[in-house]
Design a protein around this motif. Structure first.
Motif, PDB file in Angstrom:
ATOM      1  N   UNK A 197       0.855  -1.188   0.000  1.00  0.00           N
ATOM      2  CA  UNK A 197       0.000   0.000   0.000  1.00  0.00           C
ATOM      3  C   UNK A 197       0.887   1.233   0.000  1.00  0.00           C
ATOM      4  N   UNK A 198       0.703   2.078  -1.009  1.00  0.00           N
ATOM      5  CA  UNK A 198       1.411   3.351  -1.053  1.00  0.00           C
ATOM      6  C   UNK A 198       0.434   4.469  -0.721  1.00  0.00           C
ATOM      7  N   UNK A 203       0.137  -2.112  -5.101  1.00  0.00           N
ATOM      8  CA  UNK A 203       0.795  -3.017  -6.034  1.00  0.00           C
ATOM      9  C   UNK A 203       0.784  -4.416  -5.438  1.00  0.00           C
ATOM     10  N   UNK A 204       0.799  -5.420  -6.306  1.00  0.00           N
ATOM     11  CA  UNK A 204       1.073  -6.776  -5.831  1.00  0.00           C
ATOM     12  C   UNK A 204       2.239  -7.329  -6.632  1.00  0.00           C
ATOM     13  N   UNK A 291       9.077  -1.265   0.382  1.00  0.00           N
ATOM     14  CA  UNK A 291       8.658  -0.891   1.736  1.00  0.00           C
ATOM     15  C   UNK A 291       9.209   0.490   2.098  1.00  0.00           C
ATOM     16  N   UNK A 292      10.471   0.729   1.756  1.00  0.00           N
ATOM     17  CA  UNK A 292      11.070   2.043   2.058  1.00  0.00           C
ATOM     18  C   UNK A 292      10.335   3.130   1.272  1.00  0.00           C
ATOM     19  N   UNK A 293      10.092   2.863  -0.019  1.00  0.00           N
ATOM     20  CA  UNK A 293       9.349   3.848  -0.818  1.00  0.00           C
ATOM     21  C   UNK A 293       7.995   4.136  -0.190  1.00  0.00           C
ATOM     22  N   UNK A 294       7.271   3.060   0.178  1.00  0.00           N
ATOM     23  CA  UNK A 294       5.908   3.226   0.694  1.00  0.00           C
ATOM     24  C   UNK A 294       5.916   4.020   2.001  1.00  0.00           C
ATOM     25  N   UNK A 295       6.758   3.585   2.944  1.00  0.00           N
ATOM     26  CA  UNK A 295       6.716   4.201   4.279  1.00  0.00           C
ATOM     27  C   UNK A 295       7.141   5.671   4.219  1.00  0.00           C
TER      28      UNK A 295
END
Ligand code: ADP
Length: 386
Positions: A197-198, A203-204, A291-295
């Motif tokens: 989740x962004x 995305x999956x 994960x880094x991009x999303x968070x």
């Protein structure tokens, strides 16, 4: 969003192998990582800016992390959601995924209820607080069944299979604290999908087949050897799981494929997951970079697979807890396209995850079965010396 130097700081509760691989992925994005972990010189320490030494529920340590970071996340479900919530309020540093989602996931019963109510297909299950309730539940669900500790289990620890009424008393005694029981799923294979989740997007990743022994993940291969329809169903179930999750980040979704093609949810991890390690070499964006991009609120990266890819865990096999060395490393590294990830754990014990290898397929080795077997053989050439 602009990028200066130093870039933003990501605080991660937990500094095991997942924290280490998050640190490795954060560097190119200009994101600095600080972790908190109870073990001084934890696996993440050599690749991140700093480590705060403290337990996963040590509020002072989490607060220290929150004060130094622009964003907070966790790489272990033992992170304390209440402490994370209070630190986010006190410091203004956002936490992703949401502490409330972590709270739901920490309790396997609450997690299954919440997802089942949202329409996600889950195995039949019952809450079990007493042995009498356990027997009643088994009368409905039948044998075999799987008794599970509601909290704190990992790598199958906290799960007890129940084959017949003769096992009931012993199985119940083996579980500490509140439990649940679920039907034993006679699965064709196990699958996993990393979802993400962004900010206003999701995305999956491609579907992964996971191979477990003694309830511990041993190997993965993607594409999974399931039909295209089953793979599409696995991604659909993952999207339905994501709809229940709150907060940005990567979520590992573990699934069962039944012989009739049905896909059932086993459990969700609100973090990068062992079944997604292959994405480092195998996908355009790895689960850790994602994960880094999303968070940190950046756009998500492309999740397409580059080539069929397998991975195999390097599990320790010594007795007791001790310093170990890995033998056979040069032979492994001399193999075509083999990538080694050694987690730098100072001590090993039986079944501890010490590292993994990944093999993206060469043009003449794209068949998933061949790729899986070659990767398993390469891993089996790595042995531990006490
Ligand atoms: P953990 O949280 O410790 O990883 P899981 O609940 O995911 O434990 O279970 C670990 C493994 O045990 C699964 O990957 C699967 O192989 C097996 N397992 C768990 N639940 C069931 C079930 N209901 N039916 C059949 N196998 C199961």
């Amino acid at each position: 969003m602009s990028l200066g130097s130093p870039g933003p700081t990501l605080g991660v509760v937990g500094g095991g192998q997942l924290g280490r691989m998050l640190g490795e992925a954060a560097g190119p994005l200009g994101v600095e990582v600080v972790v908190s972990d109870p073990t001084p010189d934890c696996p993440a320490a050599p690749v991140v800016r700093d480590q705060v030494v403290g337990d996963f529920d040590d509020e002072a340590a989490i607060r220290d992390l929150g004060e130094r970071a622009d964003y907070l996340t966790f790489e272990i479900e033992l992170a304390d959601p209440d402490a994370l919530e209070r630190v986010a309020d006190a410091t203004g540093t956002p936490v992703h995924p949401a502490p409330d989602t972590l709270r739901v996931i920490q309790d396997k019963l609450v997690q299954k209820r919440r997802l089942g109510e949202a329409g996600v297909p889950v195995p039949a299950f019952r809450a079990v607080d007493t042995e009498a309730e356990f027997r009643e539940a088994l009368a409905e669900l039948g044998y075999p069944a799987m008794l599970k500790a509601r909290e704190g289990g990992y790598d199958g620890r906290g799960n007890v299979p129940v084959e017949s009424p003769d096992d009931v008393t012993e199985a119940f005694a083996a579980i500490d604290g509140p439990a649940m029981v679920e039907e034993f799923v006679d699965f064709e294979r196990e699958l996993a999908v990393m979802g993400c989740l962004g900010d206003d997007e999701q995305e999956t990743f491609p579907v992964t087949e996971t191979v477990h022994r003694e309830e511990i993940l041993r190997e993965t291969v993607s594409p999974a050897r399931a039909s295209p329809a089953v793979r599409e169903r696995a991604r659909e179930v993952t999207r339905d799981v994501l709809a229940v999750m709150e907060g940005r980040g990567v979520y590992g979704v573990e699934l069962f494929e039944r012989a009739d093609g049905a896909v059932l949810l086993n459990e969700v991890a609100p973090r990068p997951h062992n079944s997604g390690h292959w994405t480092i070499e195998g996908c355009h964006t790895s689960q850790f970079e994602q994960h880094v991009r999303a968070v940190t609120g950046r756009p998500l990266g492309a999740t397409e697979r580059r080539v069929p890819t397998a991975s195999a865990n390097i599990l320790c096999d010594v007795t007791g807890r001790q310093k170990v060395t890995l033998q056979g490393v040069d032979d492994a590294l001399a193999r075509d396209r083999l990538a080694l990830h050694w987690y730098g754990k100072r001590e090993g014990y039986r079944l501890r995850k010490m590292g993994h290898i990944t093999r993206p397929a060469a043009d003449d080795g794209r068949d998933p079965t061949t790729l899986l077997e070659a990767t398993r053989a390469a891993r089996d050439g790595l042995t531990f010396q006490e």
